[in-house]
Design an enzyme around this catalytic site. Structure first.
Site, short mmCIF file in Angstrom:
data_model
loop_
_atom_site.label_atom_id
_atom_site.label_comp_id
_atom_site.label_asym_id
_atom_site.label_seq_id
_atom_site.Cartn_x
_atom_site.Cartn_y
_atom_site.Cartn_z
N ASP A 67 -3.56 9.95 9.51
CA ASP A 67 -2.21 9.45 9.78
C ASP A 67 -1.64 10.03 11.07
OD1 ASP A 67 -2.11 8.02 7.35
OD2 ASP A 67 -1.70 9.88 6.29
N GLU A 114 0.88 -1.17 0.00
CA GLU A 114 0.00 0.00 0.00
C GLU A 114 0.91 1.22 0.00
OE1 GLU A 114 -3.18 2.32 2.91
OE2 GLU A 114 -2.11 0.56 3.63
#
Length: 253
Positions: A47, A36
């Site tokens: 994130d 990924e």
């Protein structure tokens, strides 16, 4: 125990294209089934600090979308047997035009798109553009979704769904509890295969999840290893590979 399938997350170009490629090679050799690859983004919503910092450092080099796609294309040529997914955020896909972006991504070797901030039912044409280019849109399910919305997503006909195992940001450890497994069952109720991640960093967590997902997803753990060893390519390779082997069950820790 059979091998656990691993989707491993990398930030394209972090800390350099060469070291990022070294990490990818270590992941593949360590047993990762899916890479990924995240295109660096300046204001990520999901994130944690490790990935945010990595993105910032790459962007400071003037890294562009075309550089990330060139990196993906290089990976695809080197590891044609490995599935590559592209992870990014909506504005990077929308700005050049969704269809144009998807065409470029597919030409680089991408097989699926993970765009967490594009809702599955208001995706700006992403699913259709993916299908037109031989890719899949992989929507993200979160525990914060209402039961009604989660049921709608699970029955929307997506081959794969990415299940974020908890709310918040990536990078801190996730405890695999009964509620986690119930959430995964709910995501899978419509027949989609489920990728489960967010805070997965140990072989024990991977084993606890393995029977309930198509593949486990791990990212921040690898970014931290890369950051720690960015001045020693050999050590970076060995430690990334060792962690991949731990997560896939090749080694027991």
């Amino acid at each position: 125990m059979s091998k656990i399938k691993l989707m491993s997350h990398l930030v394209a170009g972090y800390p350099t294209d060469e070291l990022s490629f070294t990490a990818a090679r270590a992941l593949v050799n360590g047993g990762a089934d899916i890479l990924e690859i995240q295109l660096p983004f300046s204001d990520p919503s999901a994130d944690g600090p490790a990935i945010q910092t990595a993105c910032t450092k790459v962007l400071q080099r003037g890294y562009k979308t075309k550089d990330g796609l060139a990196f993906i294309e290089r990976l695809h040529k080197e590891f044609p047997q490995v599935t590559i997914y592209l992870m990014s955020y909506g504005s990077l896909v929308y700005t050049p035009g969704v269809e144009n972006f998807c065409k470029r991504a597919a030409q680089a070797g991408v097989k699926g798109m993970i765009i967490p901030d594009l809702p599955f039912d208001y995706d700006e044409g992403l699913t259709a553009a993916c299908h037109a280019n031989g890719m899949e849109n992989i929507p993200v399910a979160a525990p914060s979704m209402s039961k009604e919305r989660l049921a709608k997503l699970s029955k929307a006909g997506f081959p794969y769904i990415y299940a974020a195992l908890r709310t918040g940001i990536t990078g801190t450890d996730t405890i695999i509890e009964e509620s986690t497994l119930e959430f995964l069952k709910a995501v899978a109720q419509g027949g989609s295969k489920v990728y489960g991640g967010f805070g997965i960093s140990s072989g024990e967590q991977a084993k606890a999840l393995a029977d309930n997902v198509e593949a486990i997803v791990a990212g921040s753990v690898f970014v931290k290893i890369i950051t720690k060893n960015e001045n020693d390519a050999d050590k970076l390779y060995k430690e990334v590979r060792a962690k991949a082997e731990e997560l896939t069950g090749k080694t027991n820790k």
